[in-house]
Design an enzyme around this catalytic site. Structure first.
Site, PDB file in Angstrom:
ATOM      1  CE  LYS A 122      -3.927   2.057   2.421  1.00  0.00           C
ATOM      2  NZ  LYS A 122      -4.954   1.698   3.223  1.00  0.00           N
ATOM      3  CG  ASP A 134       0.013  11.032  -4.212  1.00  0.00           C
ATOM      4  OD1 ASP A 134      -0.539  10.103  -3.652  1.00  0.00           O
ATOM      5  OD2 ASP A 134       0.633  11.935  -3.337  1.00  0.00           O
ATOM      6  N   GLY A 135      -1.295   7.921  -5.477  1.00  0.00           N
ATOM      7  CA  GLY A 135      -0.619   6.555  -5.170  1.00  0.00           C
ATOM      8  C   GLY A 135       0.125   6.248  -4.228  1.00  0.00           C
ATOM      9  NE  ARG A 192      -3.575  -3.327   2.393  1.00  0.00           N
ATOM     10  CZ  ARG A 192      -4.932  -2.391   2.223  1.00  0.00           C
ATOM     11  NH1 ARG A 192      -5.544  -2.098   3.359  1.00  0.00           N
ATOM     12  NH2 ARG A 192      -5.396  -2.245   0.862  1.00  0.00           N
ATOM     13  NE  ARG A 199     -10.262  -3.702  -1.695  1.00  0.00           N
ATOM     14  CZ  ARG A 199      -9.687  -2.903  -0.553  1.00  0.00           C
ATOM     15  NH1 ARG A 199     -10.397  -2.047  -0.143  1.00  0.00           N
ATOM     16  NH2 ARG A 199      -8.463  -2.957  -0.516  1.00  0.00           N
ATOM     17  CG  ASP A 269     -14.759   1.561  -1.462  1.00  0.00           C
ATOM     18  OD1 ASP A 269     -15.981   2.156  -1.068  1.00  0.00           O
ATOM     19  OD2 ASP A 269     -13.905   2.108  -1.317  1.00  0.00           O
ATOM     20  CG  ASN A 270     -12.848   1.177   2.574  1.00  0.00           C
ATOM     21  OD1 ASN A 270     -11.989   0.832   1.712  1.00  0.00           O
ATOM     22  ND2 ASN A 270     -13.174   2.274   3.076  1.00  0.00           N
TER      23      ASN A 270
HETATM   24  P1  AMP Z   1     -10.658   4.781   1.114  1.00  0.00           P
HETATM   25  O1  AMP Z   1     -11.915   4.798   1.278  1.00  0.00           O
HETATM   26  O2  AMP Z   1      -9.822   5.704   1.704  1.00  0.00           O
HETATM   27  O3  AMP Z   1     -10.165   3.281   1.193  1.00  0.00           O
HETATM   28  O4  AMP Z   1     -10.268   4.996  -0.583  1.00  0.00           O
HETATM   29  C1  AMP Z   1     -10.999   5.147  -1.442  1.00  0.00           C
HETATM   30  C2  AMP Z   1     -10.624   5.293  -3.003  1.00  0.00           C
HETATM   31  O5  AMP Z   1      -9.454   6.099  -3.231  1.00  0.00           O
HETATM   32  C3  AMP Z   1      -9.750   3.666  -3.254  1.00  0.00           C
HETATM   33  O6  AMP Z   1      -9.863   3.480  -4.569  1.00  0.00           O
HETATM   34  C4  AMP Z   1      -8.312   4.065  -2.947  1.00  0.00           C
HETATM   35  O7  AMP Z   1      -7.649   3.166  -3.776  1.00  0.00           O
HETATM   36  C5  AMP Z   1      -8.308   5.607  -3.357  1.00  0.00           C
HETATM   37  N1  AMP Z   1      -7.168   6.267  -2.889  1.00  0.00           N
HETATM   38  C6  AMP Z   1      -7.151   6.865  -1.686  1.00  0.00           C
HETATM   39  N2  AMP Z   1      -5.945   7.625  -1.435  1.00  0.00           N
HETATM   40  C7  AMP Z   1      -5.420   7.532  -2.732  1.00  0.00           C
HETATM   41  C8  AMP Z   1      -4.185   8.019  -3.218  1.00  0.00           C
HETATM   42  N3  AMP Z   1      -3.236   8.758  -2.489  1.00  0.00           N
HETATM   43  N4  AMP Z   1      -3.781   7.697  -4.614  1.00  0.00           N
HETATM   44  C9  AMP Z   1      -4.550   7.135  -5.125  1.00  0.00           C
HETATM   45  N5  AMP Z   1      -5.657   6.610  -4.575  1.00  0.00           N
HETATM   46  C10 AMP Z   1      -6.055   6.578  -3.597  1.00  0.00           C
HETATM   47 MG    MG Z   2     -10.564   1.602   0.642  1.00  0.00          MG
END
Ligand code: AMP
Ligand code: MG
Length: 521
Positions: A122, A134-135, A192, A199, A269-270
């Protein structure tokens, strides 16, 4: 790196044919091939030895460059393609379309006996699913994920695990408090580990896109590899699958309620298809028992994901999964029956769980009222959830009311300002509880054991995570290591760690990061 094998998913399903990380819609594939960034100045900060050992790594191996490459990105193997998964989700109740692994990259799997564990980095760089992100991930949120996944595991709660925490050696820009003050922070990568990172959203997306054949492929794949006990075929197979997901989700909700864990972002998605706690973001632990509390500042207005709503949201999310699977089953009645069963089972299992928390080993008709009265009383004044339930085990059937109250008083945040009425209500509840304990007197030892294995002594309160983060940002990982160690035995008395068995300090009450968090990570 002989242990790491190609992931089952890449061997079973075809990837997205486009090979670049440009953010885009991927309508007809379950995943895209992606390579992690190779960070030149990466540095491993912490390894969970127990997970490393479980995966078959020797301590010597952990020192090798090869291990470092694996858990920080940089291990590239054509036989072993790394990939980001495609999924959608409902965010805060609204369908958000395609989301996907925007900063998670699966690097393969390790076979252990007859099980397999997937490894996922991650924060190792962008993917086609990064959208506007930004990934990358920052140190503070990576510490929170690394520690909490291990804390949950040792609490006996299904969760993804964390093998390692590393600095990328690069800086990442974040607006940590969403107040317009963006600044550079240290970048980090967590490795992880889970049998699967699938999911609810992995099933929802092909369904929303009307791609029934992809939906069927993913569902068949999931059942074959992760639910091998399901032997039936056709509709029945998918129904059994949904029933199992519904049951494991319910179990997870009961666990979270038991220990006072609030996930904070229960978007679909979580939600893990295996009923694991996944995606540690602005999560938190209840300090003073407040059913309306959410650790997530983004959710302050509606408090959709507040503590008390989690079981109901688990059910709402299952409804979305049922909708997604509908085309494979084509019959709403049995799906509705499973969802209704969640409700009846919740009442039953929640009562069982609360009986364990209160040490009521022999079920009695009055239990429902004792529990309901306590749940009503607890939020009226600030009472620390962890301390209260842990101390409750020190009461017994012969103790007098005043001594009992004295024991429990350590859990009250503002004892001096308890009104006469509040004090009386507490005294009344305590007397009823002590009388109820007389029916338990033959099982006194068993009762204490049950309570102390249900009610943890040590949890990762937000302010503790914040203290660890403050030190780690300065390069000091001593506290991180200490607390990681302590959380391995959360139910055991650890006299050396007495200072962590305490109410949240006053300075942390309203401090960002220590009371509530934004989604910035
Ligand atoms: P989350 O609910 O925080 O788990 O994330 C929601 C979505 O945003 C998921 O598709 C994550 O992969 C994406 N995401 C969160 N932070 C970033 C990041 N810094 N760069 C790219 N994708 C992100
Ligand atoms: Mg997520």
């Amino acid at each position: 790196m002989e242990k790491l094998k190609a992931s089952l998913l890449t061997t079973a399903l075809k990837p997205d044919p486009v090979l670049n990380n440009v953010p885009r819609q991927v309508p007809d594939a379950a995943y895209s091939l992606v390579e992690p960034i190779i960070f030149k100045n990466r540095e491993i900060i912490h390894v969970t030895l127990e997970v490393a050992k479980y995966l078959g790594f020797t301590e010597e191996y952990l020192e090798l460059e090869e291990f470092k490459k694996m858990v920080t990105g940089g291990w590239v193997d054509s036989k072993n393609p790394s990939f980001a998964m495609n999924y959608g989700g409902h965010q805060f109740g609204q369908w958000a379309g395609q989301l996907g692994d925007g900063r998670a990259i699966n690097i393969g799997q390790i076979e252990i006996d007859d099980a397999s564990q997937q490894l996922q980095l991650k924060g190792a760089g962008p993917t086609p699913y990064s959208r506007r992100g930004d990934g990358y991930a920052v140190l503070r949120s990576s510490i929170r994920e690394h520690l909490c996944s291990e804390a949950m595991h040792h609490l006996g709660i299904p969760t993804t695990r964390s093998l390692s925490l590393a600095l990328t050696g690069e800086q990442v820009m974040r607006d940590a408090f969403y107040d317009g003050n963006a600044a550079y922070e240290k970048g980090a990568v967590v490795c992880r580990v889970a049998p699967s990172f699938l999911r609810f959203g992995n099933f929802q997306l092909p369904s929303a896109n009307g791609n029934d054949s992809l939906l069927r492929q993913i569902t068949d794949f999931t059942i074959k590899h992760h639910f091998p006990q399901i032997k039936s075929e056709g509709k029945e197979k998918y129904l059994e699958f949904f029933k199992e997901v519904s049951e494991s989700t319910l179990e997870l909700m009961i666990h979270w309620q038991r220990v006072g864990f609030v996930h904070g972002v229960m978007n679909t998605d979580n939600m893990s298809i295996l009923g694991l706690t996944i995606d540690y973001g602005p999560y938190g632990w209840i300090d003073d028992y407040d059913p309306d509390w959410t650790p997530n500042t983004t959710d302050n207005q509606h408090k959709r994901y507040r503590y008390s709503a989690q079981p109901e949201i688990g059910l709402w999310n299952l409804w979305q999964l049922a909708n997604a699977l509908f085309s494979l089953i084509d019959d709403s009645k049995p799906l509705e029956a499973i969802l209704n069963d969640y409700k009846t089972q919740f009442v039953k299992k929640h009562l069982e769980m609360m009986r364990c928390k209160l040490g009521l080993t022999v079920p009695h008709d009055s239990d429902v009222d004792i529990i309901a009265d306590l749940m009503e009383l607890l939020p009226k004044v600030e009472v620390d959830m962890t301390l209260f339930f842990r101390e409750l085990a020190r009461l017994n059937s012969t103790i007098n009311d005043a001594d009992a109250f004295e024991i429990l008083s350590v859990a009250f945040y503002d004892l001096d300002n308890l009104s006469i009425n509040e004090s009386k209500e507490w005294q009344d509840w305590i007397s009823v509880y002590i009388i109820r304990l007389k029916q338990e007197s033959a099982y006194a030892i068993k009762r204490v054991e049950l309570m102390n294995s249900t009610n943890p002594k040590y949890v990762l309160r937000n302010y503790m995570a914040q203290l660890i983060i403050n030190d780690a940002e300065k390069g000091d990982y001593t506290l991180l290591e200490q607390i990681h160690e302590m959380l391995k035995d959360p139910y055991k008395e650890q006299p050396n760690n007495d200072k962590w068995y305490a109410k949240r300090p006053d300075w942390a009450r309203n401090k960002p990061g220590s009371s509530q968090l934004s989604c910035s990570s």
